[in-house]
Design a protein around this motif. Structure first.
Motif, PDB file in Angstrom:
ATOM      1  N   PRO A 108       0.849  -1.192   0.000  1.00 46.79           N
ATOM      2  CA  PRO A 108       0.000   0.000   0.000  1.00 46.79           C
ATOM      3  C   PRO A 108       0.887   1.246   0.000  1.00 46.79           C
ATOM      4  O   PRO A 108       1.911   1.291   0.686  1.00 46.79           O
ATOM      5  N   HIS A 109       0.512   2.257  -0.764  1.00 45.77           N
ATOM      6  CA  HIS A 109       1.363   3.431  -0.851  1.00 45.77           C
ATOM      7  C   HIS A 109       0.523   4.702  -0.926  1.00 45.77           C
ATOM      8  O   HIS A 109      -0.628   4.699  -1.374  1.00 45.77           O
TER       9      HIS A 109
ATOM     10  N   GLY B   9      -4.999  -1.097   6.798  1.00 51.28           N
ATOM     11  CA  GLY B   9      -6.153  -1.874   7.231  1.00 51.28           C
ATOM     12  C   GLY B   9      -6.927  -2.478   6.080  1.00 51.28           C
ATOM     13  O   GLY B   9      -7.457  -3.594   6.190  1.00 51.28           O
ATOM     14  N   SER B  10      -6.978  -1.765   4.960  1.00 49.72           N
ATOM     15  CA  SER B  10      -7.715  -2.294   3.810  1.00 49.72           C
ATOM     16  C   SER B  10      -6.887  -3.272   2.992  1.00 49.72           C
ATOM     17  O   SER B  10      -7.425  -3.988   2.150  1.00 49.72           O
TER      18      SER B  10
ATOM     19  N   TYR C  29      -5.846  -9.508   8.382  1.00 49.10           N
ATOM     20  CA  TYR C  29      -5.667 -10.020   9.733  1.00 49.10           C
ATOM     21  C   TYR C  29      -4.477  -9.307  10.377  1.00 49.10           C
ATOM     22  O   TYR C  29      -3.626  -8.747   9.693  1.00 49.10           O
ATOM     23  N   HIS C  30      -4.444  -9.320  11.703  1.00 42.77           N
ATOM     24  CA  HIS C  30      -3.338  -8.720  12.445  1.00 42.77           C
ATOM     25  C   HIS C  30      -2.340  -9.807  12.816  1.00 42.77           C
ATOM     26  O   HIS C  30      -2.716 -10.929  13.160  1.00 42.77           O
ATOM     27  N   ARG C  31      -1.086  -9.426  12.795  1.00 45.53           N
ATOM     28  CA  ARG C  31      -0.034 -10.408  13.104  1.00 45.53           C
ATOM     29  C   ARG C  31       0.176 -10.553  14.603  1.00 45.53           C
ATOM     30  O   ARG C  31       0.859 -11.444  15.064  1.00 45.53           O
TER      31      ARG C  31
ATOM     32  N   PRO D 123      -3.155   8.793   9.734  1.00 46.39           N
ATOM     33  CA  PRO D 123      -4.487   8.161   9.626  1.00 46.39           C
ATOM     34  C   PRO D 123      -4.745   7.558   8.252  1.00 46.39           C
ATOM     35  O   PRO D 123      -5.335   6.469   8.152  1.00 46.39           O
ATOM     36  N   THR D 124      -4.284   8.232   7.192  1.00 42.23           N
ATOM     37  CA  THR D 124      -4.478   7.696   5.844  1.00 42.23           C
ATOM     38  C   THR D 124      -3.663   6.424   5.644  1.00 42.23           C
ATOM     39  O   THR D 124      -4.142   5.448   5.048  1.00 42.23           O
TER      40      THR D 124
END
Length: 296
Positions: free
Chosen positions: A49-50, A103-104, A108-110, A96-97
Motif C-alpha cells: 500500500p502506498h 487496514g484495507s 488479519y493482524h499479526r 491516519p491515511t
C-alpha cells in the motif's frame, strides 16, 4: 557611473519564443550517482500500500487541483495528499491515511502489539527528510531526527528507523532521492532541475535561468517583472540577467586584451544573477508556478 544602458523588452512588442532550444543536451549526465544506491524496484512497491505526498504545496499553483488529482488517478495514483512540511500543513492527515490503507490491504493482524515501518521514497530535494521531522513535531512533539538541506543528495544512504508516532507505533525510513532509470526528455530534466532535484552547475545556472524565463513568460506568470523592478516582461535572458546583476550590485572585474595591452573592465556577473533568479523562483517570491500545466 552607469555600466551599460537599461536594455529591456516590452511584452507588447517582444517576439516570444514558441519553444525552448534544447540543443541536444545529454540529460543522463545531470543526475548524481548516489541515486543508484537508493534504487527501489517498481514491482516491489506495487505489492505494498502506498500514499503519494505532494509536498511544497505553498509553491505550486493549485487552482486546478482537481485536474491534478484526476490526472494522477488516471495513472493509478488514487491516494494523494498535498502538504507543506515547513508549516506542518496537512501533515496530520498522513498517518491516519496510512493506517486506513494498511487496514484495507491486510485482513488479519499479526499480533496485538503492532508496530509499523514505512519507507519514504521520492525525487531528490522534495522534502522527504522535512516530512519525517514534521511528523515527529506533530505526533511526538520532538525536533529534528534527520538532516535536511536545500540541495539534492543530502541523504545518501538508507538510515535507521526513525520513530514518528507513538499511537500507533510507527517508524519511517529516510532514503536517498530516486528517479526513473531514464528521464523522458531533456525538457523533463530541465523541470526537475528547476525544482532543485539536480545540482545547478551540472545543468548550468544560466541555462536553467533561461528555461525558467521561457516558462514564466509562456504561462504569463510575470511576477519577476515586479520583483526585479523591470521596465516590462522580457524574453531575452541576457537582458534580464544584466539588469538583475546591476540591481543587486553583482559585478566582476574582467581583463580584456586590447591593442595597447590588458584592460580591466567591470561587467555584470551573469552567474550570480542567474543564481538569484533561481532562488527567487524556488522560494516562491516570483509567485506560485506549476511546471507541468500542459500535461493536464
Amino acid at each position: 557611473m552607469k555600466l551599460f544602458p537599461r536594455v529591456l523588452c516590452d511584452a507588447a512588442r517582444a517576439a516570444w519564443r514558441e519553444g525552448f532550444a534544447l540543443g541536444g543536451r545529454d540529460v543522463a549526465r545531470w543526475f548524481p550517482g548516489h541515486m543508484a544506491k537508493g534504487e527501489v524496484r517498481r514491482e516491489t512497491l506495487g505489492l505494498k500500500p502506498h500514499l503519494l505526498v505532494l509536498n511544497k504545496m505553498d509553491l505550486a499553483d493549485l487552482k486546478e487541483q482537481q485536474k491534478i488529482i484526476h490526472h494522477l488517478e488516471g495513472e493509478g495514483l488514487k491516494n494523494v495528499i498535498f502538504t507543506n512540511c515547513v508549516k506542518d500543513e496537512n501533515v496530520k492527515q498522513i498517518i491516519p491515511t496510512v493506517m486506513e490503507l494498511i487496514g484495507s490491504s491486510y485482513r488479519y493482524h499479526r499480533g496485538e502489539n503492532l508496530e509499523y515501518c514505512i519507507m519514504v521514497i521520492g525525487v531528490p530535494n522534495v522534502g522527504k527528510s522535512s516530512l519525517i521531522n514534521s511528523l515527529r513535531r506533530q505526533h511526538l512533539r520532538k525536533g529534528k531526527a534527520t538532516r535536511v538541506g536545500g540541495e539534492p543528495g543530502v541523504t545518501r544512504a538508507v538510515m535507521s528507523r526513525i520513530q514518528v508516532c507513538e499511537q500507533p507505533l510507527m517508524f519511517l525510513l529516510d532514503t536517498p532521492g530516486v528517479l526513473a532509470p531514464q528521464i523522458q526528455s531533456v525538457e523533463t530534466g530541465l523541470k526537475l532541475a528547476l525544482c532543485g532535484s539536480v545540482l545547478d552547475h551540472l545543468v548550468g545556472e544560466e541555462t536553467l535561468a533561461d528555461y525558467l524565463l521561457y516558462t514564466l513568460n509562456r504561462h504569463q506568470l510575470l511576477g519577476y517583472v515586479q520583483h526585479y523592478s523591470l521596465g516590462g516582461a522580457c524574453d531575452d535572458i541576457a537582458s534580464v540577467l544584466k539588469w538583475v546583476a546591476v540591481r543587486l550590485r553583482k559585478t566582476q572585474r574582467v581583463k580584456v586584451l586590447t591593442g595597447t595591452g590588458d584592460v580591466t573592465v567591470i561587467q555584470p556577473d551573469y552567474s550570480a544573477a542567474a543564481r538569484d533568479f533561481l532562488r527567487a523562483f524556488r522560494s516562491g517570491v516570483l509567485g506560485r508556478v506549476m511546471l507541468d500545466r500542459d500535461v493536464l
